[in-house]
Structure formats: C-alpha cells, structure tokens
Enzyme design. Structure first.
Site, PDB file in Angstrom:
ATOM      1  N   THR A  47       0.863 -44.406  10.597  1.00 21.86           N
ATOM      2  CA  THR A  47       0.850 -46.087  11.484  1.00 21.86           C
ATOM      3  C   THR A  47       1.881 -46.417  12.243  1.00 21.86           C
ATOM      4  O   THR A  47       1.697 -47.330  13.159  1.00 21.86           O
ATOM      5  CB  THR A  47      -0.419 -46.265  10.743  1.00 21.86           C
ATOM      6  N   HIS A  96      -1.012 -49.414   4.024  1.00 25.30           N
ATOM      7  CA  HIS A  96      -2.658 -49.771   3.049  1.00 25.30           C
ATOM      8  C   HIS A  96      -3.530 -48.916   3.148  1.00 25.30           C
ATOM      9  O   HIS A  96      -4.477 -48.317   2.523  1.00 25.30           O
ATOM     10  CB  HIS A  96      -3.555 -49.331   5.324  1.00 25.30           C
ATOM     11  N   GLU A  97      -2.398 -47.889   2.155  1.00 23.15           N
ATOM     12  CA  GLU A  97      -2.752 -47.131   1.497  1.00 23.15           C
ATOM     13  C   GLU A  97      -3.252 -47.306  -0.265  1.00 23.15           C
ATOM     14  O   GLU A  97      -2.517 -48.146  -1.094  1.00 23.15           O
ATOM     15  CB  GLU A  97      -2.314 -46.465   1.695  1.00 23.15           C
ATOM     16  N   CYS A 151       4.183 -43.649   6.633  1.00 24.98           N
ATOM     17  CA  CYS A 151       2.395 -42.863   7.373  1.00 24.98           C
ATOM     18  C   CYS A 151       2.799 -42.636   8.773  1.00 24.98           C
ATOM     19  O   CYS A 151       3.614 -43.799   9.061  1.00 24.98           O
ATOM     20  CB  CYS A 151       1.220 -43.256   6.693  1.00 24.98           C
ATOM     21  N   HIS A 199       3.937 -45.908  14.931  1.00 30.17           N
ATOM     22  CA  HIS A 199       2.552 -46.239  15.689  1.00 30.17           C
ATOM     23  C   HIS A 199       2.752 -47.644  16.796  1.00 30.17           C
ATOM     24  O   HIS A 199       3.655 -47.695  17.379  1.00 30.17           O
ATOM     25  CB  HIS A 199       0.787 -45.745  15.973  1.00 30.17           C
TER      26      HIS A 199
END
Length: 69
Positions: free
Chosen positions: A45, A68-69, A43, A48
């Site tokens: 994130t 985190h999903e 994703c 980043h």
C-alpha cells in the site's frame, strides 16, 4: 495534563513523506489496547501511495498518516 506524542510517517504531498509528531492514541474502552511498535517495514500500500496512480487518487488525500498493520 498534556497529550503524549509519538512519531508518525505522514504522506504530505505527492511523492513526499515526512516523520512528524502526532498525539498518541488514548485508550477509552476496556476492549482497546495500545501497542508499542519496535520496528516497521514498507507494505505494498505504501508503494501505491508514493506512485500517486489511479489507485491512490481514489483513496488518499494528503496529509495522511501512513500505517495500518
């Protein structure tokens, strides 16, 4: 009784990830569930985090388990 283990992607240092064994979460309450993931993706994130820019430096300190999903 030994703790069950699972694979996890860990952000270990700037620009580096590794797959490591981590303890499987334990269900402790009636309103919790444990979900088995069959496939995953990257994703925004995660991008980043790898870039190690200002956004990441304010939010992450290695080692951190990714997802985190």
């Amino acid at each position: 009784m030994s703790q069950e283990m699972m694979d996890a992607v860990v952000f270990t240092e700037i620009g580096k990830y590794e797959v490591a064994k981590r303890s499987k979460p334990v269900i402790r309450q009636d309103d919790q569930v444990l979900v088995k993931i069959l496939a995953a993706s990257i994703c925004g994130t995660d991008v980043h985090i790898r870039a190690w820019n200002d956004w990441t430096q304010k939010r992450m300190m290695p080692p951190v388990t990714i997802g985190h999903e």
